[in-house]
Design an enzyme around this catalytic site. Sequence first.
Site, PDB file in Angstrom:
ATOM      1  N   ASP A 169     -11.086   9.936  12.871  1.00  0.00           N
ATOM      2  CA  ASP A 169     -11.439  10.175  14.271  1.00  0.00           C
ATOM      3  C   ASP A 169     -10.604  11.334  14.799  1.00  0.00           C
ATOM      4  OD1 ASP A 169     -13.025   8.028  16.373  1.00  0.00           O
ATOM      5  OD2 ASP A 169     -11.904   9.690  17.265  1.00  0.00           O
ATOM      6  N   ASP A 197     -11.344  16.231  12.562  1.00  0.00           N
ATOM      7  CA  ASP A 197     -12.396  16.779  13.411  1.00  0.00           C
ATOM      8  C   ASP A 197     -13.580  17.118  12.505  1.00  0.00           C
ATOM      9  OD1 ASP A 197     -14.061  18.395  14.933  1.00  0.00           O
ATOM     10  OD2 ASP A 197     -12.399  19.280  16.062  1.00  0.00           O
ATOM     11  N   VAL A 198     -14.674  16.390  12.639  1.00  0.00           N
ATOM     12  CA  VAL A 198     -15.787  16.558  11.693  1.00  0.00           C
ATOM     13  C   VAL A 198     -16.477  17.914  11.818  1.00  0.00           C
ATOM     14  CG1 VAL A 198     -16.251  14.099  11.467  1.00  0.00           C
ATOM     15  CG2 VAL A 198     -17.509  15.408  13.187  1.00  0.00           C
ATOM     16  N   ASN A 230      -9.752   6.817  -6.751  1.00  0.00           N
ATOM     17  CA  ASN A 230     -11.118   7.345  -6.717  1.00  0.00           C
ATOM     18  C   ASN A 230     -12.104   6.201  -6.883  1.00  0.00           C
ATOM     19  OD1 ASN A 230     -13.248   9.003  -6.512  1.00  0.00           O
ATOM     20  ND2 ASN A 230     -12.916  10.131  -8.401  1.00  0.00           N
ATOM     21  N   TYR A 281     -29.695  16.700  21.473  1.00  0.00           N
ATOM     22  CA  TYR A 281     -29.319  15.444  20.804  1.00  0.00           C
ATOM     23  C   TYR A 281     -30.393  15.050  19.798  1.00  0.00           C
ATOM     24  CZ  TYR A 281     -27.620  10.636  20.308  1.00  0.00           C
ATOM     25  OH  TYR A 281     -27.127   9.458  19.809  1.00  0.00           O
ATOM     26  N   LYS A 324     -30.390  14.686  15.638  1.00  0.00           N
ATOM     27  CA  LYS A 324     -30.665  13.398  14.988  1.00  0.00           C
ATOM     28  C   LYS A 324     -31.894  13.475  14.080  1.00  0.00           C
ATOM     29  CE  LYS A 324     -27.186  11.158  16.777  1.00  0.00           C
ATOM     30  NZ  LYS A 324     -26.047  10.751  15.939  1.00  0.00           N
TER      31      LYS A 324
HETATM   32  N1  LIG Z   1     -24.172   4.109  21.672  1.00  0.00           N
HETATM   33  C1  LIG Z   1     -25.469   4.304  21.496  1.00  0.00           C
HETATM   34  O1  LIG Z   1     -26.314   3.826  22.289  1.00  0.00           O
HETATM   35  C2  LIG Z   1     -25.974   5.076  20.298  1.00  0.00           C
HETATM   36  C3  LIG Z   1     -27.337   5.023  20.012  1.00  0.00           C
HETATM   37  C4  LIG Z   1     -27.819   5.728  18.905  1.00  0.00           C
HETATM   38  C5  LIG Z   1     -26.959   6.449  18.112  1.00  0.00           C
HETATM   39  N2  LIG Z   1     -25.626   6.496  18.420  1.00  0.00           N
HETATM   40  C6  LIG Z   1     -24.762   7.302  17.562  1.00  0.00           C
HETATM   41  O2  LIG Z   1     -23.701   6.520  17.096  1.00  0.00           O
HETATM   42  C7  LIG Z   1     -22.605   7.386  16.754  1.00  0.00           C
HETATM   43  C8  LIG Z   1     -21.301   6.792  17.289  1.00  0.00           C
HETATM   44  O3  LIG Z   1     -21.315   6.828  18.719  1.00  0.00           O
HETATM   45  P1  LIG Z   1     -20.768   5.610  19.629  1.00  0.00           P
HETATM   46  O4  LIG Z   1     -21.907   5.140  20.425  1.00  0.00           O
HETATM   47  O5  LIG Z   1     -19.994   4.666  18.801  1.00  0.00           O
HETATM   48  O6  LIG Z   1     -19.816   6.441  20.644  1.00  0.00           O
HETATM   49  P2  LIG Z   1     -18.244   6.355  20.960  1.00  0.00           P
HETATM   50  O7  LIG Z   1     -18.002   7.446  21.952  1.00  0.00           O
HETATM   51  O8  LIG Z   1     -17.837   4.965  21.342  1.00  0.00           O
HETATM   52  O9  LIG Z   1     -17.539   6.709  19.553  1.00  0.00           O
HETATM   53  C9  LIG Z   1     -17.599   8.012  19.002  1.00  0.00           C
HETATM   54  C10 LIG Z   1     -16.310   8.294  18.241  1.00  0.00           C
HETATM   55  O10 LIG Z   1     -16.415   9.581  17.613  1.00  0.00           O
HETATM   56  C11 LIG Z   1     -15.159  10.267  17.811  1.00  0.00           C
HETATM   57  N3  LIG Z   1     -15.376  11.734  17.740  1.00  0.00           N
HETATM   58  C12 LIG Z   1     -15.899  12.571  18.717  1.00  0.00           C
HETATM   59  N4  LIG Z   1     -15.841  13.855  18.290  1.00  0.00           N
HETATM   60  C13 LIG Z   1     -15.303  13.838  17.021  1.00  0.00           C
HETATM   61  C14 LIG Z   1     -15.018  14.855  16.065  1.00  0.00           C
HETATM   62  N5  LIG Z   1     -15.258  16.166  16.359  1.00  0.00           N
HETATM   63  N6  LIG Z   1     -14.491  14.486  14.844  1.00  0.00           N
HETATM   64  C15 LIG Z   1     -14.225  13.155  14.577  1.00  0.00           C
HETATM   65  N7  LIG Z   1     -14.483  12.135  15.456  1.00  0.00           N
HETATM   66  C16 LIG Z   1     -15.017  12.479  16.660  1.00  0.00           C
HETATM   67  C17 LIG Z   1     -14.713   9.829  19.197  1.00  0.00           C
HETATM   68  O11 LIG Z   1     -13.326  10.077  19.376  1.00  0.00           O
HETATM   69  C18 LIG Z   1     -15.068   8.348  19.159  1.00  0.00           C
HETATM   70  O12 LIG Z   1     -14.032   7.572  18.603  1.00  0.00           O
HETATM   71  C19 LIG Z   1     -22.960   8.775  17.300  1.00  0.00           C
HETATM   72  O13 LIG Z   1     -23.469   9.570  16.234  1.00  0.00           O
HETATM   73  C20 LIG Z   1     -24.102   8.470  18.286  1.00  0.00           C
HETATM   74  O14 LIG Z   1     -24.985   9.579  18.447  1.00  0.00           O
HETATM   75  C21 LIG Z   1     -25.112   5.814  19.487  1.00  0.00           C
END
Ligand SMILES: NC(=O)c1ccc[n+]([C@@H]2O[C@H](COP(=O)([O-])OP(=O)(O)OC[C@H]3O[C@@H](n4cnc5c(N)ncnc54)[C@H](O)[C@@H]3O)[C@@H](O)[C@H]2O)c1
Length: 265
Positions: free
Chosen positions: A37, A63-64, A83, A143, A147
């Site tokens: 993260d 940072d991804v 591994n 977005y 996706k």
């Molecule tokens: N919550 C929803 O309703 C929902 C629905 C569909 C898809 N998603 C997808 O699920 C995934 C996770 O989101 P979430 O809902 O858990 O949100 P969240 O904000 O709770 O968690 C996201 C995490 O990613 C981390 N992050 C942000 N930028 C980063 C980077 N550059 N490098 C590494 N880590 C990074 C953040 O610090 C956070 O811990 C995302 O891809 C989101 O698009 C979420």
Amino acid sequence: MNDLAGKTAFVTGGASGIGLAMGRAFAEAGMRVMLADIEPKPLQHALEALQGNLPEVRGVLCDVRDYDAVERAAHMTVKAFGNAGADNISLQDWRWVIDINLMGVVHGVKAFVALLKTHGEGGHIVNTASMAGFLSGTGFGAYTASKFAVVGISEALATELEPHGIGVSILCPGWVATCISESRRNWPKEYGAPPPKGPLSEQFAELIRNGMAPSDVAELVLKGIKDNELYIFTHPEMRPWLEKRVDRCLVAYRKLGPAPQEIMG
Ligand SMILES: NC(=O)c1ccc[n+]([C@@H]2O[C@H](COP(=O)([O-])OP(=O)(O)OC[C@H]3O[C@@H](n4cnc5c(N)ncnc54)[C@H](O)[C@@H]3O)[C@@H](O)[C@H]2O)c1
């Protein structure tokens, strides 16, 4: 991949929301888990919360958007666990969304697939898309583009990796109660000032607040990995939207007339 115990899981966005819940579920299933993260404090809290009962959980700041960082994190994972599992949107908004949602996945795949192939034991990749990987709507352009791309990449990857015993799943949640409405907390300075929240953001925040529990999503992910499902859907109530999309494509396609026999065969 039915027996997950002892395998290694690398979870991006692992300090919060779905990523954190997946990390917990994976560790509870006996896996070794690396949470990656960008947020140091939530990552530290996540590790403190999990490591008491689940000592095989580690964390790495990563940072991804930065391939070198993902590669370093991949190697740290191998070092830690052996591994054993290792192979009207502004331009800034577009870059940020694509860099994280699309390039983050590309970086993860690139850093890990070679390692998974090297150890030869097979494995499984879960790429997080969304129902927005199939459905679009006003205000969702960047977005949904990111996706749809994750769905496309993952479908290609699934066929490429099948001969290597590596499964691929595409996680497609609807609304999940996470911190996603506050995702601009991680807006990087190099993209300039963050764009203001859109007019629909409060409406979406409400849907997110009332969304599915991340732990329920994580359970479905575990099942999807075990059953080697390509698509992991979570929200049955969104099926009519998906059907409408597919029907619309088929109606347009059928206007071309019947398919020539040789193509169908
Ligand atoms: N919550 C929803 O309703 C929902 C629905 C569909 C898809 N998603 C997808 O699920 C995934 C996770 O989101 P979430 O809902 O858990 O949100 P969240 O904000 O709770 O968690 C996201 C995490 O990613 C981390 N992050 C942000 N930028 C980063 C980077 N550059 N490098 C590494 N880590 C990074 C953040 O610090 C956070 O811990 C995302 O891809 C989101 O698009 C979420």
